[in-house]
Design a protein around this motif. Structure first.
Motif, PDB file in Angstrom:
ATOM      1  N   LEU A 296       1.721  14.162  -7.848  1.00 40.48           N
ATOM      2  CA  LEU A 296       0.696  15.379  -7.240  1.00 40.48           C
ATOM      3  C   LEU A 296       1.634  15.681  -7.353  1.00 40.48           C
ATOM      4  N   ASN A 297       2.926  15.853  -6.255  1.00 43.58           N
ATOM      5  CA  ASN A 297       4.351  16.543  -6.075  1.00 43.58           C
ATOM      6  C   ASN A 297       5.078  15.991  -6.229  1.00 43.58           C
ATOM      7  N   PRO A 298       6.351  15.885  -7.585  1.00 44.94           N
ATOM      8  CA  PRO A 298       7.337  14.825  -7.336  1.00 44.94           C
ATOM      9  C   PRO A 298       8.519  15.645  -6.743  1.00 44.94           C
ATOM     10  N   THR A 299       8.741  14.328  -5.650  1.00 43.37           N
ATOM     11  CA  THR A 299      10.963  15.174  -5.424  1.00 43.37           C
ATOM     12  C   THR A 299      11.438  15.071  -6.791  1.00 43.37           C
ATOM     13  N   PRO A 300      11.863  15.724  -6.164  1.00 39.41           N
ATOM     14  CA  PRO A 300      12.855  16.047  -7.483  1.00 39.41           C
ATOM     15  C   PRO A 300      14.078  15.420  -7.243  1.00 39.41           C
TER      16      PRO A 300
ATOM     17  N   LEU B  16       0.866  -1.144  -0.161  1.00 44.02           N
ATOM     18  CA  LEU B  16       0.029   0.077   0.154  1.00 44.02           C
ATOM     19  C   LEU B  16       0.793   1.213  -0.400  1.00 44.02           C
ATOM     20  N   GLU B  17       2.012   1.365   1.128  1.00 39.51           N
ATOM     21  CA  GLU B  17       2.355   1.954   0.690  1.00 39.51           C
ATOM     22  C   GLU B  17       3.658   2.657  -0.416  1.00 39.51           C
ATOM     23  N   ALA B  18       3.639   2.025  -1.149  1.00 45.53           N
ATOM     24  CA  ALA B  18       4.798   1.543  -2.571  1.00 45.53           C
ATOM     25  C   ALA B  18       3.598   2.586  -3.528  1.00 45.53           C
ATOM     26  N   LYS B  19       2.447   2.153  -3.274  1.00 42.34           N
ATOM     27  CA  LYS B  19       1.535   2.753  -4.048  1.00 42.34           C
ATOM     28  C   LYS B  19       0.870   4.006  -4.143  1.00 42.34           C
ATOM     29  N   LEU B  20       0.963   4.478  -2.793  1.00 44.75           N
ATOM     30  CA  LEU B  20       0.759   5.752  -2.012  1.00 44.75           C
ATOM     31  C   LEU B  20       1.271   6.802  -2.327  1.00 44.75           C
ATOM     32  N   LYS B  21       2.723   6.093  -2.889  1.00 42.96           N
ATOM     33  CA  LYS B  21       4.271   6.973  -2.931  1.00 42.96           C
ATOM     34  C   LYS B  21       3.802   7.099  -4.033  1.00 42.96           C
ATOM     35  N   GLU B  22       3.483   6.847  -5.243  1.00 45.20           N
ATOM     36  CA  GLU B  22       2.603   6.670  -6.550  1.00 45.20           C
ATOM     37  C   GLU B  22       2.347   8.006  -6.994  1.00 45.20           C
ATOM     38  N   PHE B  23       0.931   7.899  -5.663  1.00 44.98           N
ATOM     39  CA  PHE B  23      -0.064   8.772  -6.045  1.00 44.98           C
ATOM     40  C   PHE B  23       0.842  10.092  -6.301  1.00 44.98           C
ATOM     41  N   SER B  24       1.492   9.723  -4.628  1.00 44.36           N
ATOM     42  CA  SER B  24       1.891  11.326  -4.264  1.00 44.36           C
ATOM     43  C   SER B  24       2.933  12.327  -4.652  1.00 44.36           C
ATOM     44  N   GLU B  25       3.902  10.973  -5.427  1.00 41.29           N
ATOM     45  CA  GLU B  25       4.144  11.959  -6.403  1.00 41.29           C
ATOM     46  C   GLU B  25       4.013  12.375  -7.814  1.00 41.29           C
TER      47      GLU B  25
ATOM     48  N   ALA C 272       4.018  18.109 -12.698  1.00 43.64           N
ATOM     49  CA  ALA C 272       3.299  17.572 -11.152  1.00 43.64           C
ATOM     50  C   ALA C 272       1.934  18.044 -11.628  1.00 43.64           C
ATOM     51  N   LEU C 273       0.963  16.997 -10.814  1.00 37.54           N
ATOM     52  CA  LEU C 273      -0.852  17.452 -11.252  1.00 37.54           C
ATOM     53  C   LEU C 273      -0.612  18.683 -10.161  1.00 37.54           C
ATOM     54  N   ASN C 274      -0.072  18.421  -9.288  1.00 36.18           N
ATOM     55  CA  ASN C 274      -0.258  19.445  -8.128  1.00 36.18           C
ATOM     56  C   ASN C 274       0.086  21.133  -9.025  1.00 36.18           C
ATOM     57  N   SER C 275       0.699  21.190  -9.809  1.00 37.80           N
ATOM     58  CA  SER C 275       1.235  22.226 -10.249  1.00 37.80           C
ATOM     59  C   SER C 275       0.491  22.590 -11.415  1.00 37.80           C
ATOM     60  N   GLN C 276       0.021  21.596 -12.801  1.00 43.37           N
ATOM     61  CA  GLN C 276      -0.741  21.824 -13.425  1.00 43.37           C
ATOM     62  C   GLN C 276      -1.702  22.513 -13.395  1.00 43.37           C
ATOM     63  N   VAL C 277      -2.852  22.113 -12.324  1.00 40.23           N
ATOM     64  CA  VAL C 277      -4.137  22.605 -11.356  1.00 40.23           C
ATOM     65  C   VAL C 277      -3.535  23.903 -11.181  1.00 40.23           C
ATOM     66  N   MET C 278      -3.272  24.188 -10.563  1.00 37.67           N
ATOM     67  CA  MET C 278      -2.566  25.954  -9.996  1.00 37.67           C
ATOM     68  C   MET C 278      -2.764  26.669 -10.762  1.00 37.67           C
ATOM     69  N   SER C 279      -1.621  25.911 -12.073  1.00 35.66           N
ATOM     70  CA  SER C 279      -1.708  26.842 -13.298  1.00 35.66           C
ATOM     71  C   SER C 279      -2.536  27.349 -13.942  1.00 35.66           C
ATOM     72  N   ALA C 280      -3.511  26.132 -14.230  1.00 37.42           N
ATOM     73  CA  ALA C 280      -5.159  26.229 -14.678  1.00 37.42           C
ATOM     74  C   ALA C 280      -5.824  27.050 -13.867  1.00 37.42           C
TER      75      ALA C 280
END
Length: 189
Positions: free
Chosen positions: A100-104, A89-98, A115-123
Motif C-alpha cells: 500500500l505504502n512502501p517505506t523509502p 502474521l506480522e511479517a505478512k501484514l508488513k508485506e501488505f502494508s508495504e 505504492a498502490l495507495n499513490s496509484q489509486v489516488m492518482s487514478a
C-alpha cells in the motif's frame, strides 16, 4: 434548476423562487457532468477500500503487539507457539502494508509511484478532476489498470484475513489466552 429562498427575521418571512442557469459563456453538457459524477463516485470507492485495508492492517498490528508485550511475562510452550504465529502474521501484514505504502530506503524525497495507495489516488484524481470535460481516455485506462491491481490486492488481503488471521484467532481461543488474568476478590484482613 429552480430554487426557493426563504429569509426569516423575527416574525417576518419572505420567500422568492429563482432559476439558476449555467454560464452562457461556457458550453456545459449536463450529460457529461452526470457521467463524470458517477465515474468519480465509482473511483472514490477504490480510495475508500484501500484506506479501510490500511486501517485494518494497523488494527491487527496493534493487537499482535499487545499479545507480544503480554507474552514477555509468560514463558510457557503455548505462549511461545502463539508468539511464533504472531511473528509470521506480522511479517505478512508488513508485506501488505508495504504494498500500500512502501517505506523509502532513505530519508528525504522518495518515489512512491509504485505504492498502490499513490496509484489509486492518482487514478481517482484523473477521474474526478475532469470537471466539465469528458474524462480522458488516459484517465480511464489508468483507472482500469489500478482497479485490477486493487482487486488482486483485495483477493490476497481477504484470503489472508479469512484464513491466516482467523486461524490465529482460533489458536488464541484454543490456548485460553486472555489479556485478563483470573480475578481474585480483595479482602481486608
Amino acid at each position: 434548476g429552480t430554487y426557493t429562498v426563504k429569509v426569516k427575521y423575527e416574525d417576518q418571512e419572505v420567500s422568492q423562487s429563482f432559476t439558476a442557469k449555467s454560464d452562457p459563456r461556457l458550453k456545459i453538457d449536463l450529460e457529461v457532468l452526470k457521467v463524470n459524477y458517477e465515474k468519480a463516485k465509482e473511483a472514490q470507492k477504490l480510495s475508500r477500500v484501500i484506506t479501510q485495508a490500511g486501517q485494518q492492517i494497523q488494527q491487527t498490528q496493534k493487537a499482535i503487539q499487545s499479545l507480544q508485550e503480554f507474552a514477555r511475562s509468560q514463558r510457557n510452550p503455548k505462549m511461545m507457539d502463539l508468539v511464533k504465529a504472531a511473528r509470521e502474521l506480522e511479517a505478512k501484514l508488513k508485506e501488505f502494508s508495504e504494498a500500500l505504502n512502501p517505506t523509502p530506503p532513505k530519508q528525504g524525497m522518495a518515489d512512491r509511484s509504485t505504492a498502490l495507495n499513490s496509484q489509486v489516488m492518482s487514478a481517482v484524481f484523473g477521474i474526478s478532476g475532469a470537471g466539465i470535460e469528458p474524462v480522458s481516455q488516459a484517465s480511464l485506462v489508468k483507472y482500469d489498470k489500478v482497479k485490477a491491481k486493487v482487486n488482486a490486492f483485495l483477493t490476497k488481503f481477504n484470503d489472508f484475513y479469512q484464513k491466516d488471521v482467523e486461524n490465529f484467532k482460533k489458536m488464541l481461543q484454543d490456548s485460553g489466552f486472555s489479556l485478563f488474568g483470573p480475578f481474585t476478590p480483595l479482602k481486608l484482613e
